[in-house]
Design a protein around this motif. Structure first.
Motif, PDB file in Angstrom:
ATOM      1  N   ARG A  42       9.014 -36.012 -10.958  1.00  0.00           N
ATOM      2  CA  ARG A  42       9.029 -37.478 -10.856  1.00  0.00           C
ATOM      3  C   ARG A  42       9.503 -37.924  -9.469  1.00  0.00           C
ATOM      4  N   ALA A  43      10.541 -37.274  -8.978  1.00  0.00           N
ATOM      5  CA  ALA A  43      11.073 -37.615  -7.655  1.00  0.00           C
ATOM      6  C   ALA A  43      10.022 -37.368  -6.571  1.00  0.00           C
ATOM      7  N   LEU A  44       9.324 -36.247  -6.661  1.00  0.00           N
ATOM      8  CA  LEU A  44       8.284 -35.949  -5.683  1.00  0.00           C
ATOM      9  C   LEU A  44       7.146 -36.967  -5.752  1.00  0.00           C
TER      10      LEU A  44
ATOM     11  N   GLY B 102       3.628 -26.584  -0.341  1.00  0.00           N
ATOM     12  CA  GLY B 102       4.173 -26.816   0.985  1.00  0.00           C
ATOM     13  C   GLY B 102       4.510 -28.297   1.087  1.00  0.00           C
ATOM     14  N   PHE B 103       5.682 -28.624   1.560  1.00  0.00           N
ATOM     15  CA  PHE B 103       6.122 -30.020   1.694  1.00  0.00           C
ATOM     16  C   PHE B 103       6.179 -30.382   3.172  1.00  0.00           C
TER      17      PHE B 103
ATOM     18  N   THR C  84       4.331 -35.445   1.878  1.00  0.00           N
ATOM     19  CA  THR C  84       3.008 -34.988   1.471  1.00  0.00           C
ATOM     20  C   THR C  84       3.155 -33.543   1.026  1.00  0.00           C
ATOM     21  N   THR C  85       2.274 -33.133   0.125  1.00  0.00           N
ATOM     22  CA  THR C  85       2.327 -31.768  -0.378  1.00  0.00           C
ATOM     23  C   THR C  85       0.974 -31.110  -0.196  1.00  0.00           C
TER      24      THR C  85
ATOM     25  N   ARG D   3      17.162 -40.021  -7.731  1.00  0.00           N
ATOM     26  CA  ARG D   3      16.567 -38.677  -7.821  1.00  0.00           C
ATOM     27  C   ARG D   3      15.687 -38.391  -6.608  1.00  0.00           C
ATOM     28  N   ALA D   4      14.906 -39.388  -6.184  1.00  0.00           N
ATOM     29  CA  ALA D   4      14.005 -39.203  -5.044  1.00  0.00           C
ATOM     30  C   ALA D   4      14.794 -39.064  -3.750  1.00  0.00           C
ATOM     31  N   ILE D   5      15.837 -39.839  -3.602  1.00  0.00           N
ATOM     32  CA  ILE D   5      16.674 -39.745  -2.403  1.00  0.00           C
ATOM     33  C   ILE D   5      17.320 -38.360  -2.328  1.00  0.00           C
ATOM     34  N   SER D   6      17.812 -37.870  -3.449  1.00  0.00           N
ATOM     35  CA  SER D   6      18.428 -36.539  -3.480  1.00  0.00           C
ATOM     36  C   SER D   6      17.432 -35.453  -3.101  1.00  0.00           C
TER      37      SER D   6
END
Length: 86
Positions: free
Chosen positions: A53-55, A80-81, A65-66, A15-18
């Motif tokens: 969760r992925a973020l 903002g990412f 970072t957000t 999920r995080a990779i996607s």
């Protein structure tokens, strides 16, 4: 296309990779983008909770970072990412 080999060597969930690849595809030359969590979820066919969760996974790995953005009236706007490459 970017070289994601550094990403594939991590212990991150799929999920995080996607989500990282999605954000990278929308980022400007500074590695910044502003899609909403709802937009990410809709485009990737994931639940909002899975995207969150992925973020969290990506933040924990130091890859994203957000920054909360605000409207002129003080209300919350999109996050903002900022991406970091391996």
């Amino acid at each position: 296309m970017s070289n994601y080999s550094f990403l594939y060597r991590t212990n991150l969930e799929h999920r995080a990779i996607s989500v990282y690849i999605y954000l990278d595809g929308r980022a400007n030359s500074k590695g910044e983008c502003w899609p909403s969590i709802g937009r990410i979820a809709s485009d990737l066919k994931l639940s909002r909770r899975t995207v969150i969760r992925a973020l969290n996974d990506l933040r924990g790995a130091g890859l994203v970072t957000t920054e909360q953005r605000y409207r002129k009236d003080g209300g919350k706007s999109s996050l903002g990412f900022r991406l970091k490459t391996g």
